[in-house]
Design an enzyme around this catalytic site. Sequence first.
Site, PDB file in Angstrom:
ATOM      1  N   GLU A  49       0.809  -1.223   0.000  1.00  0.00           N
ATOM      2  CA  GLU A  49       0.000   0.000   0.000  1.00  0.00           C
ATOM      3  C   GLU A  49       0.843   1.275   0.000  1.00  0.00           C
ATOM      4  O   GLU A  49       0.504   2.255   0.647  1.00  0.00           O
ATOM      5  CB  GLU A  49      -1.005   0.009   1.162  1.00  0.00           C
ATOM      6  CG  GLU A  49      -2.155  -0.956   0.955  1.00  0.00           C
ATOM      7  CD  GLU A  49      -3.396  -0.605   1.754  1.00  0.00           C
ATOM      8  OE1 GLU A  49      -3.466   0.504   2.315  1.00  0.00           O
ATOM      9  OE2 GLU A  49      -4.308  -1.446   1.807  1.00  0.00           O
ATOM     10  N   HIS A 272      -2.060  -0.788  10.046  1.00  0.00           N
ATOM     11  CA  HIS A 272      -1.598  -2.156  10.293  1.00  0.00           C
ATOM     12  C   HIS A 272      -0.368  -2.104  11.198  1.00  0.00           C
ATOM     13  O   HIS A 272       0.338  -1.097  11.246  1.00  0.00           O
ATOM     14  CB  HIS A 272      -1.204  -2.855   8.987  1.00  0.00           C
ATOM     15  CG  HIS A 272      -2.367  -3.230   8.127  1.00  0.00           C
ATOM     16  ND1 HIS A 272      -2.611  -4.522   7.722  1.00  0.00           N
ATOM     17  CD2 HIS A 272      -3.357  -2.480   7.579  1.00  0.00           C
ATOM     18  CE1 HIS A 272      -3.685  -4.558   6.966  1.00  0.00           C
ATOM     19  NE2 HIS A 272      -4.162  -3.319   6.855  1.00  0.00           N
TER      20      HIS A 272
END
Length: 423
Positions: A49, A272
């Site tokens: 990402e 995350h």
Amino acid sequence: MKPSFSLRLRVFNLNCWGIPYLSKHRADRMKRLGDFLNAESFDLALLEEVWSEQDFQDLRQKLSPTYPAAHYFRSGIIGSGLCVFSKHPIQEFTQHVYSLNGYPYMIHHGDWFSGKAVGLLVLHLSGLVLNAYVTHLHAEYNRQKDIYLAHRVAQAWELAHFIHHTSKKADVILLCGDLNLHPKDLGYRLLKEWTGLHDAYLETQDFKGSEEGCTMVPQNCYVNQQELEPFRCGIRIDYVLYKAVSGFYISCKTLKTTTGHDPHSGFPLSDHEALMATLCVKHRPPQQNPSSTNGPTERSPLISVLREAWTELDLAVAQARWWATFAGYVIGLGLLLLALLCALVAGGEVREVAILLWTPSVGLVLGAGAVYLFHIQEVKGLCRARAELYHVLGRAREAQDLGPESQPALLLGHQEGNRAEDQ
């Protein structure tokens, strides 16, 4: 290679949540990530990402003294978001873009536009060949009604297949990434059973970090707390997986995760948690080599998960065909409507109304046509994965029935097509 050969490999993995204009504090988090990676000096840093290529270039410039080798994997419309930074020279690199990746009309999810993929790096470390893979599978969004389950299972199968066919010359295999799979999910079990990869969290000798190794935790201020309500500790969807071939032994000495905040101070590096693993590769004396064959009882979990995956894809094929058929009927209806409007215009009857309805009718035909073409393509992708699974399942059953001595030769032929299934 010397019998006393030993290699220590420090690996970092993080889904960076780097969506331009949408991710909070993105620039600051990328800056702090670069500072952290320079300070820790890992052998490999594998990231997901990183949607902005400029973010990658900024990180590359900042990390170049510590990580002289780097690569950004490009795919899709907005990119795969995958990149890697390495202390060691990269000998080769390639990537595989998943054939199924959600639906283009689900714009608010956006996975289809990203071109999810798996990237491969080949490194030579002290005479040892390391294949390092980084990937990001389709997000789940709704666990109770997961419309992307079949796509994620197909991606897990493609990932396992890609690893199988590209790692034949590797001594060590390393896979890191955001799999968007819980440890008991079908895709995770399929990947592990077919590749034989080990989960660092389950195998490590020393774990420090978030409870149960979760990589999305309620303590993280960027996490949607409602999504984690069913999971008290959080969820574990990011992984470090590894395997050594015969002649080598690999173990995870330590595994650490961040715990919802920056390793030093401030906001978290991402929504995350980061994974930091220390792997140790040693030469295994010939007498300690594990048997290259598995007994029938060891093959039964593979057969079970292959059957389960095939069933899931079979259901998805039926649903995709239904949508293609529905879109085909809509196209036919739209064409009839256009023909009627043309007749009304030609006859001079209700001319203004006919012209007014012309544009939406054309839009209906074009929209339905796009949906039809997409779902036809989806059917082909699902059928391809289903045929491969069916063939491998048949070979695994034969191997189980004929005994351990017949399994290697049978299972090596899993790439061949199955004529009956294709029909």
